[in-house]
Structures are given as structure tokens and as C-alpha cells.
Motif scaffolding. Structure first.
Motif, PDB file in Angstrom:
ATOM      1  N   ALA A 170       0.836  -1.209   0.000  1.00 46.29           N
ATOM      2  CA  ALA A 170       0.000   0.000   0.000  1.00 46.29           C
ATOM      3  C   ALA A 170       0.870   1.259   0.000  1.00 46.29           C
ATOM      4  N   GLN A 171       2.053   1.157   0.631  1.00 47.72           N
ATOM      5  CA  GLN A 171       2.934   2.346   0.717  1.00 47.72           C
ATOM      6  C   GLN A 171       3.951   2.401  -0.431  1.00 47.72           C
ATOM      7  N   ALA A 172       3.970   1.378  -1.287  1.00 50.50           N
ATOM      8  CA  ALA A 172       5.017   1.320  -2.331  1.00 50.50           C
ATOM      9  C   ALA A 172       4.738   2.320  -3.446  1.00 50.50           C
ATOM     10  N   ARG A 173       5.784   2.620  -4.215  1.00 48.82           N
ATOM     11  CA  ARG A 173       5.605   3.545  -5.336  1.00 48.82           C
ATOM     12  C   ARG A 173       4.698   2.867  -6.394  1.00 48.82           C
ATOM     13  N   PRO A 174       3.672   3.581  -6.874  1.00 50.73           N
ATOM     14  CA  PRO A 174       2.706   2.924  -7.788  1.00 50.73           C
ATOM     15  C   PRO A 174       3.209   2.892  -9.229  1.00 50.73           C
TER      16      PRO A 174
ATOM     17  N   VAL B  34      -9.299  -1.299   1.015  1.00 45.73           N
ATOM     18  CA  VAL B  34      -9.848  -1.430  -0.340  1.00 45.73           C
ATOM     19  C   VAL B  34      -9.229  -0.377  -1.262  1.00 45.73           C
ATOM     20  N   ALA B  35      -9.277   0.880  -0.836  1.00 37.54           N
ATOM     21  CA  ALA B  35      -8.854   1.966  -1.743  1.00 37.54           C
ATOM     22  C   ALA B  35      -7.356   1.959  -2.013  1.00 37.54           C
ATOM     23  N   ALA B  36      -6.582   1.281  -1.172  1.00 36.96           N
ATOM     24  CA  ALA B  36      -5.125   1.332  -1.342  1.00 36.96           C
ATOM     25  C   ALA B  36      -4.616   0.459  -2.488  1.00 36.96           C
ATOM     26  N   PHE B  37      -5.491  -0.372  -3.072  1.00 30.86           N
ATOM     27  CA  PHE B  37      -5.005  -1.343  -4.068  1.00 30.86           C
ATOM     28  C   PHE B  37      -5.789  -1.307  -5.379  1.00 30.86           C
ATOM     29  N   GLU B  38      -5.083  -1.642  -6.435  1.00 31.72           N
ATOM     30  CA  GLU B  38      -5.710  -1.865  -7.748  1.00 31.72           C
ATOM     31  C   GLU B  38      -5.661  -3.366  -8.002  1.00 31.72           C
ATOM     32  N   PRO B  39      -6.815  -4.027  -8.140  1.00 34.40           N
ATOM     33  CA  PRO B  39      -6.768  -5.449  -8.476  1.00 34.40           C
ATOM     34  C   PRO B  39      -6.257  -5.667  -9.908  1.00 34.40           C
TER      35      PRO B  39
ATOM     36  N   TYR C  93      -2.356  -7.760  -6.830  1.00 32.00           N
ATOM     37  CA  TYR C  93      -2.712  -6.343  -6.642  1.00 32.00           C
ATOM     38  C   TYR C  93      -1.496  -5.449  -6.863  1.00 32.00           C
ATOM     39  N   ALA C  94      -1.802  -4.207  -7.282  1.00 30.40           N
ATOM     40  CA  ALA C  94      -0.781  -3.148  -7.357  1.00 30.40           C
ATOM     41  C   ALA C  94      -1.225  -2.037  -6.424  1.00 30.40           C
ATOM     42  N   PRO C  95      -0.308  -1.148  -6.039  1.00 28.69           N
ATOM     43  CA  PRO C  95      -0.746  -0.022  -5.212  1.00 28.69           C
ATOM     44  C   PRO C  95      -1.689   0.900  -6.003  1.00 28.69           C
ATOM     45  N   ARG C  96      -2.560   1.576  -5.280  1.00 31.51           N
ATOM     46  CA  ARG C  96      -3.470   2.565  -5.872  1.00 31.51           C
ATOM     47  C   ARG C  96      -2.672   3.575  -6.707  1.00 31.51           C
TER      48      ARG C  96
ATOM     49  N   ALA D 224     -13.065  -8.330 -13.245  1.00 34.52           N
ATOM     50  CA  ALA D 224     -13.620  -9.532 -12.610  1.00 34.52           C
ATOM     51  C   ALA D 224     -13.090  -9.665 -11.181  1.00 34.52           C
ATOM     52  N   HIS D 225     -11.821  -9.354 -11.024  1.00 37.60           N
ATOM     53  CA  HIS D 225     -11.199  -9.455  -9.700  1.00 37.60           C
ATOM     54  C   HIS D 225     -11.864  -8.474  -8.726  1.00 37.60           C
TER      55      HIS D 225
END
Ligand code: ASP
Length: 326
Positions: free
Chosen positions: A81-85, A112-117, A255-258, A302-303
Motif C-alpha cells: 500500500a505504501q510502495a511507489r505505484p 480497499v482503496a489502497a489497491f488496484e486489483p 494487486y498493485a498499489p493505488r 472480474a477481480h
């Protein structure tokens, strides 16, 4: 409009149009890291290493697995969540992504908001196992021992919100007998304690238990699926062994970071889909009692749908139980 200005605007427009594709083409620029929020040697680690290898072949870069275990997977999640996106740091997590948003009320990140599936990966059956000398020959015996010895028994898990925690809760509620839970940073280290006879029982994904069960190094009582598994044909389902309503399987996703740019998410999802068609990955998954999800499930949309629905499914159950991690 003067000619140079018009040309400048045209160039800008073209740049705008070309930017996403160019972005995705230059990605990745260096090795990627997949954070596994559990210790090495466990099921999430195993799935991650297979996915990392296959995605690395597709992306032309090394994909390194980094284990950041602890607190039921929330420490590793926080790290991502804290990583560079920029798409180079990813999270591979399981069903815990659906339970921790309710179980943990004071997380340092928005669960939820911190990640991109990016896409779903696989759904893995679980199995109930015990230390090699556990005094029970079948599931009915386990139930009897649990009712008699209750908290004297040690149940190993990977922390609150982990799949092994959920499976244990379900078992204890179906049998109506509590056990003492012993948390580890993952079920990799928990398995070592079980093999050494220092904890009694554990429920874990078949990606971590199949080889131990086949080698008779642990005792095994049931799979938590409606059907038996071709890889463990002698192991009854929990219902066959006499305990209905004791069914769980563990889905995994990437997942990737937001704020990771959309073209990079698209490239990662495409790479994940390619990885899930890789014959080496499919063969290894099959040996471990699982299979990749259908291609259309390994997509961000879908994810996201599946993930949000699973959070909504678990929320009332957790709230009704009133047991939180904080
Ligand atoms: N199987 C573990 C769980 O209980 C996690 C792991 O070590 O992969 O969630």
C-alpha cells in the motif's frame, strides 16, 4: 492559429494518444517484486513463486518474491500500500483481502482503496491435518478429541484473517469446541512445528499439505471441498467424514498499489493471463490440487467484482461474531 502553434498542438495531441501505449511498452524497466504477506514455505509463497516465474518469462524481467509475514497478512499488504505505484511492487494475497477489511479496524492503510486489483489467480482447497502422532484415526475421532480436550489442544494458524484462521473458526464452531490458537507468520513455519509434534492441528491449503499427506508425515482427515481431489483420492470430503458445513476454499489475487497507471495494470493483467496458461504452472498447480482460474477471471474488473462481493459476504458474519483483530 499560426503554423508552429498548430504543429505544436498536433504533436501534443499525438503524444497524449501515444503515451499509454508507450508507457506500457517501456514497462517493466527493472526486476519486479511480488510481496507475499506470509512466511516462506507456505501456500501463498508457493503460488507466488510459480506465478512470479511464469510472469517473469513473459515480462522479460526477474520477478522476485519477497516475504513480509505477520499480523494475518496485513504487514505485507501495508508494505505494498505504501510502495511507489509504478507496477514494480505487487501484492499476491488470498481470501484475507476479503476478511481483514472488517477484522482489522485500525489498519494503517485503507484495505480497499489502497489497491488496484490485477486479476484472480486460483482457488485452492483446504485440508485438515494433525501432528504425526495425533490420537485420532478419522474426523469423527478428531471431533471426539476436540470435545474432550478443548483448549488443551493447540491449533496452528497464520494469524487473524488468514485462511487457516477462518478454517479453524469454522471447525470449532461446527464441533462446538474451542481450541487454543497458536499464530505463526505463515503456515510454512506452522507446518514445521506440526511435523515436530509441537502443535496438534492445522487446516491449510493443499498447496502446502499435499506432499506431506502423501508422504505420511502428517495425519490427514478431510478436504474441505464438496468433492474429493484427484490428487488425494483416499482423503474423504468433510461431509463424507461426517461433518457437514465444513467447507472452505481459498482464492488468490494479484494487486498493485493505488494510482498505478492503467496501461501498466493492463500489461500486468495480460502477463498474469499468459502466466496462467503456462504449461509448467498448470502442471505444478495440478500436482498441488488446484488449477488456474478461467481466463476472464484474471482481469482487473472480474477481480474487483469478486473481491468486493467477498468483503460484503464476510462483513456481517464477522460483525455477528464480534471478534476483531484489534
Ligand atoms: N496458508 C496460510 C493461511 O492460513 C498463509 C500462508 O502461509 O500462505 O492463510
Amino acid at each position: 492559429m499560426s503554423r508552429p502553434v498548430r504543429r505544436g498542438l498536433l504533436a501534443l495531441a499525438l503524444l497524449g494518444m501515444a503515451a499509454p501505449a508507450a508507457f506500457a511498452q517501456t514497462f517493466p524497466t527493472r526486476p519486479l517484486s511480488i510481496v507475499v504477506p506470509f512466511a516462506p514455505g507456505g501456500p501463498t509463497d508457493t503460488v507466488s513463486r510459480l506465478v512470479a516465474e511464469a510472469m517473469g518469462r513473459d515480462l522479460g524481467q526477474n520477478v522476485v518474491v519477497e516475504n513480509v509475514g505477520g499480523a494475518g497478512g496485513t504487514l505485507g499488504s501495508n508494505r505494498v500500500a505504501q510502495a511507489r505505484p509504478d507496477g514494480h511492487t505487487l501484492l499476491l494475497h488470498h481470501i484475507g483481502m476479503a476478511t481483514t477489511p472488517t477484522l482489522y479496524r485500525r489498519l494503517p492503510y485503507d484495505p480497499v482503496a489502497a489497491f488496484e486489483p490485477i486479476g484472480l489467480i486460483t482457488e485452492v482447497p483446504m485440508s485438515l491435518i494433525a501432528r504425526p502422532n495425533f490420537p485420532a484415526n478419522n474426523l469423527a475421532d478428531v471431533v471426539a478429541v476436540m470435545r474432550q480436550r478443548r483448549e488443551e489442544l493447540n491449533y496452528a494458524n497464520a494469524g487473524i484473517g488468514a485462511a487457516s484462521h477462518l478454517c479453524g473458526l469454522l471447525l470449532m464452531s461446527r464441533v462446538d469446541a474451542p481450541m487454543t490458537t497458536v499464530p505463526f507468520r505463515g503456515t510454512g513455519p506452522a507446518m514445521q512445528e506440526l511435523l515436530a509434534g509441537r502443535v496438534d492441528l492445522m487446516c491449510d491449503q493443499t498447496t502446502n499439505t499435499t506432499e506431506q499427506i502423501r508422504g505420511n508425515s502428517v495425519r490427514a482427515y478431510a478436504v474441505t471441498t464438496p468433492q474429493r481431489l484427484p490428487t488425494l483420492p483416499d482423503l474423504p470430503t468433510s461431509a463424507e467424514a461426517g461433518l457437514t458445513g465444513f467447507e472452505v476454499s481459498v482464492w488468490h489475487g494479484l494487486y498493485a498499489p493505488r494510482n498505478t497507471p492503467a496501461p501498466i495494470i493492463a500489461r500486468l493483467s495480460q502477463s498474469l493471463q499468459t502466466a496462467l496458461r503456462d504449461p509448467r504452472l498448470i502442471a505444478r498447480f495440478a500436482e498441488l490440487g488446484t488449477a488456474p482460474v478461467a481466463q476472464d477471471q484474471a482481469t482487473p474488473a472480474a477481480h474487483r467484482t469478486f473481491w468486493l462481493a467477498d468483503i460484503a459476504k464476510w462483513r456481517p458474519l464477522i460483525q455477528a461474531a464480534g471478534q476483531y483483530a484489534d
